[in-house]
Design a protein around this motif. Structure first.
Motif, PDB file in Angstrom:
ATOM      1  N   UNK A  75       0.846  -1.200   0.000  1.00  0.00           N
ATOM      2  CA  UNK A  75       0.000   0.000   0.000  1.00  0.00           C
ATOM      3  C   UNK A  75       0.883   1.253   0.000  1.00  0.00           C
ATOM      4  N   UNK A  78       2.470   1.888  -3.405  1.00  0.00           N
ATOM      5  CA  UNK A  78       1.552   2.502  -4.364  1.00  0.00           C
ATOM      6  C   UNK A  78       1.774   4.005  -4.509  1.00  0.00           C
TER       7      UNK A  78
ATOM      8  N   UNK B   8      -7.495   8.835   4.886  1.00  0.00           N
ATOM      9  CA  UNK B   8      -8.011   8.324   3.609  1.00  0.00           C
ATOM     10  C   UNK B   8      -9.531   8.134   3.673  1.00  0.00           C
ATOM     11  N   UNK B  12     -12.405  10.104   1.182  1.00  0.00           N
ATOM     12  CA  UNK B  12     -13.469   9.436   0.416  1.00  0.00           C
ATOM     13  C   UNK B  12     -14.838   9.860   0.948  1.00  0.00           C
ATOM     14  N   UNK B  86     -19.180   1.983  -8.930  1.00  0.00           N
ATOM     15  CA  UNK B  86     -17.798   2.344  -9.307  1.00  0.00           C
ATOM     16  C   UNK B  86     -17.186   1.235 -10.156  1.00  0.00           C
ATOM     17  N   UNK B  90     -16.178   1.627 -14.048  1.00  0.00           N
ATOM     18  CA  UNK B  90     -14.758   1.432 -14.350  1.00  0.00           C
ATOM     19  C   UNK B  90     -13.841   2.322 -13.540  1.00  0.00           C
ATOM     20  N   UNK B  91     -14.397   3.046 -12.584  1.00  0.00           N
ATOM     21  CA  UNK B  91     -13.561   3.952 -11.796  1.00  0.00           C
ATOM     22  C   UNK B  91     -12.973   3.260 -10.561  1.00  0.00           C
ATOM     23  N   UNK B  93     -11.116   0.460 -10.360  1.00  0.00           N
ATOM     24  CA  UNK B  93      -9.735   0.012 -10.539  1.00  0.00           C
ATOM     25  C   UNK B  93      -8.749   1.113 -10.218  1.00  0.00           C
ATOM     26  N   UNK B  94      -9.047   2.289 -10.735  1.00  0.00           N
ATOM     27  CA  UNK B  94      -8.133   3.408 -10.517  1.00  0.00           C
ATOM     28  C   UNK B  94      -8.041   3.734  -9.023  1.00  0.00           C
ATOM     29  N   UNK B  95      -9.203   3.755  -8.365  1.00  0.00           N
ATOM     30  CA  UNK B  95      -9.217   4.037  -6.921  1.00  0.00           C
ATOM     31  C   UNK B  95      -8.345   3.043  -6.157  1.00  0.00           C
ATOM     32  N   UNK B  96      -8.448   1.771  -6.571  1.00  0.00           N
ATOM     33  CA  UNK B  96      -7.748   0.726  -5.820  1.00  0.00           C
ATOM     34  C   UNK B  96      -6.244   0.709  -6.069  1.00  0.00           C
ATOM     35  N   UNK B  97      -5.801   1.435  -7.104  1.00  0.00           N
ATOM     36  CA  UNK B  97      -4.353   1.504  -7.301  1.00  0.00           C
ATOM     37  C   UNK B  97      -3.747   2.630  -6.462  1.00  0.00           C
ATOM     38  N   UNK B  98      -4.602   3.409  -5.830  1.00  0.00           N
ATOM     39  CA  UNK B  98      -4.104   4.505  -4.988  1.00  0.00           C
ATOM     40  C   UNK B  98      -3.731   3.949  -3.615  1.00  0.00           C
ATOM     41  N   UNK B  99      -2.988   4.740  -2.849  1.00  0.00           N
ATOM     42  CA  UNK B  99      -2.598   4.238  -1.520  1.00  0.00           C
ATOM     43  C   UNK B  99      -3.769   4.235  -0.541  1.00  0.00           C
ATOM     44  N   UNK B 100      -4.789   3.475  -0.871  1.00  0.00           N
ATOM     45  CA  UNK B 100      -5.936   3.330   0.034  1.00  0.00           C
ATOM     46  C   UNK B 100      -6.301   1.852   0.063  1.00  0.00           C
ATOM     47  N   UNK B 101      -6.566   1.326   1.254  1.00  0.00           N
ATOM     48  CA  UNK B 101      -6.926  -0.090   1.320  1.00  0.00           C
ATOM     49  C   UNK B 101      -8.417  -0.238   1.020  1.00  0.00           C
ATOM     50  N   UNK B 102      -8.808  -1.464   0.717  1.00  0.00           N
ATOM     51  CA  UNK B 102     -10.210  -1.715   0.416  1.00  0.00           C
ATOM     52  C   UNK B 102     -11.091  -1.403   1.614  1.00  0.00           C
TER      53      UNK B 102
END
Lengths: 303, 274
Positions: A75, A78, B8, B12, B86, B90-91, B93-102
């Protein structure tokens, strides 16, 4: 691990009974501009998504900047990664600047960097407009600005020039060159081969979930041993003189169009042919050596 | 693994909340609540042949019947596409590549939507509280505030269910179907089933556990919380005698409601992280 920033070993991905990625090995060095080419469905996007930790691997390992993507510190890794998805989708109700603010906040990047990035991708005038009103190309540029937030060390760009006009494509690659100068590693996919062939350092050809070949465009051409073409312009009697000079060499074909001759010959015959052509003197006005295009190479590997 | 970055979550949540303010969702829902509450406060007793504001207990009893239909529906509509929307656009994937956990992403989404819902509830019913306040005693105001608080909790519980559906559903269409189904089940069908079971068994078997079965439905918890905390209503409905003492404690009921908020959200996080 220090010599590679992207390291994939034996990566596979199954979707049910379909094997989308079959045992991919890939090493990308820091500062490289690396192209991943293949037609739609070759597994490029799946491989990309696995590298970004978006979908789990069926088997194999991926390290980014020495960190396993399944590791607890990923994380944090990233923060050094920028990603532009294929057909980027942003939030229609936000303005361009607000969109960047949102992503900047999540990446813990100061908001003051956003205006400069919008300028870099040529969206300053549209900064206050809602993304809803943006054209496809503008969205793509905004998505690119988003990927550049926080000066990433590693950029993943999935079909980045989709929807861009030729001028914007040129600007886009100019920015990539600047980033390369700053030591940023970039991995980009494309199926427009002509566009990336002169622009990437190395590339991998993906087909049916496997990497068929990796190397510089030139190395791939040589490995394929595809014929090249000599294009010659000259005066009257050119064809006869050239045919005589080429006797005994491995020539595939000689074709005439207008006052140009197109000679297809094997790579081995290139230097002997050039030496002989040099003896023709004034009959020859001009000469080009045309290398096989990346497209030829690509289809060569697919065949 | 267990660390949570509240910053984070806040980012959101802030985006979700301001989205709902900007697209006037909060305003629209607030107005709906105000109008309905006013109509009910003034005309709620029309069946008894009188109009005009009567007692706070009767007003709350009428509002409870309204809120039990309305708030679950609004909360489900608000939350059903939180994640699947989301994903489908298709948005995600982009969110999940950011430094934020699920986990942070879900909690942020939930917090932002919950804030929008709570804000609408407070604004909508609060406005009515202000209008009625000249004719209310401090005790009545306290009851009304309690009603508002429990309405917010009810909304949070159904929002939590909605976010859970949103994680499980494969697409928005299915998520909306599941949301409507959830509303039907908890708001319309559940009580009927319970009542049916009670009638069929003629109360012979496990009659004593039926009140506890009400806790399996957040809408019923809300009803019990409000109706039985009001003396006038309790006698009005003649229910005081059949209801176990343990369940009339607001703290217990509040705890059950809290479980209804935390539970589905925890399942959503568990599923989303897989």
């Amino acid at each position: 691990m220090a010599s590679t920033i992207v390291e994939a070993r034996g990566v596979t991905k199954d979707f049910g009974s379909i094997q989308a990625v079959k045992g991919v090995d890939l090493s990308i060095a820091p500062g490289e501009l690396f192209g991943l080419i293949g037609h739609n469905g070759a597994g490029k996007s799946t491989l990309f998504k696995m590298m970004l930790g978006l979908i789990p691997l069926t088997s194999g390992q991926i390290h980014l900047d020495g960190e396993p993507i399944t590791g607890p510190r990923f994380c944090e890794t990233r923060r050094k990664i920028g990603y532009l998805p294929e057909n980027v989708v942003l939030y229609d109700n936000l303005t361009g600047l607000e969109t960047l603010y949102f992503f900047a906040d999540l990446k813990a990047v100061p908001r003051r960097e956003c205006a400069a990035l919008l300028d870099k991708v040529g969206l300053t005038e549209a900064a206050g407009r809602r993304v809803r009103e943006y054209s496809k190309g503008m969205r793509q540029r905004l998505g690119f600005a988003q990927a550049l937030l926080g000066t990433p060390r590693l950029l993943f760009l999935d079909e980045p020039t989709t929807g861009l006009d030729p001028g914007a494509i040129r600007d886009f690659y100019r920015i990539l060159r600047e980033l390369k100068g700053e030591g940023v590693t970039m991995v980009l996919t494309s199926h427009i081969l002509a566009e990336i062939q002169e622009r990437v350092d190395r590339l991998a050809i993906m087909e049916g979930g496997q990497i068929r070949a990796t190397g510089t465009v030139q190395a791939l051409r040589e490995a394929m041993n595809l014929p090249l073409t000599l294009e010659i312009a000259g005066g009257a009697g050119l064809r006869e003189e050239v045919s005589r000079a080429m006797e005994g060499l491995a020539i595939d074909s000689i074709e005439e169009s207008g006052n140009m001759l197109h000679i297809r010959l094997s790579r081995d015959a290139k230097m002997p042919a050039l030496t002989r052509l040099a003896t023709l003197g004034d009959t020859l006005r001009d000469l080009h050596v045309r290398e096989p295009s990346l497209e030829d190479v690509f289809f060569g590997y697919r065949a | 693994m267990f660390s949570i970055d509240f910053r984070q979550i806040g980012i959101v949540a802030g985006k979700e909340f301001w989205d709902r303010i900007r697209n006037r969702w909060v305003l629209a829902v607030s107005i709906v609540f105000t109008v309905f509450a006013l109509v009910i406060a003034y005309f709620g007793a029309a069946q008894q042949g009188a109009v005009g504001f009567r007692s706070i207990d009767v007003t709350i009893a009428s509002l409870v019947s309204l809120v039990i239909y309305l708030i679950p529906l609004i909360a489900l509509i608000l939350g059903f596409d939180a994640i699947v929307g989301e994903r489908e656009r298709g948005s995600l994937d982009l969110l999940l590549t950011l430094p934020i956990t699920r986990k942070e992403l879900i909690l942020g989404k939930y917090a932002g939507l919950a804030a929008a819902l709570a804000f609408s509830t407070i604004a909508g019913f609060g406005a009515v509280g202000v209008i009625l306040s000249p004719s209310l005693s401090p005790g009545a105001l306290f009851h009304y505030a309690g009603f508002m608080a429990s309405a917010i909790l009810l909304g949070f519980a159904f929002l939590s269910l909605a976010v859970m559906l949103s994680v499980f559903a494969a697409d928005r269409t299915r998520a909306s179907g599941l949301a409507i189904g959830t509303w039907f089940f908890f708001v319309l069908v559940f009580d009927l089933l319970l009542l049916g079971a009670l009638v069929v068994t003629a109360g012979d078997y496990g009659g004593a556990i039926f009140p506890y079965l009400l806790l399996l439905n957040p809408a019923d918890v809300f009803r019990v919380l409000n109706v039985f905390s009001l003396d006038e209503v309790r006698t009005l409905y003649g229910l005081a005698t059949v209801f176990p003492e343990a369940l009339s404690n607001p703290a217990t009921l509040g705890g059950v409601m809290l479980a209804w908020i935390v539970g589905p959200l925890a399942v959503a996080i568990w599923r989303f992280e897989r």
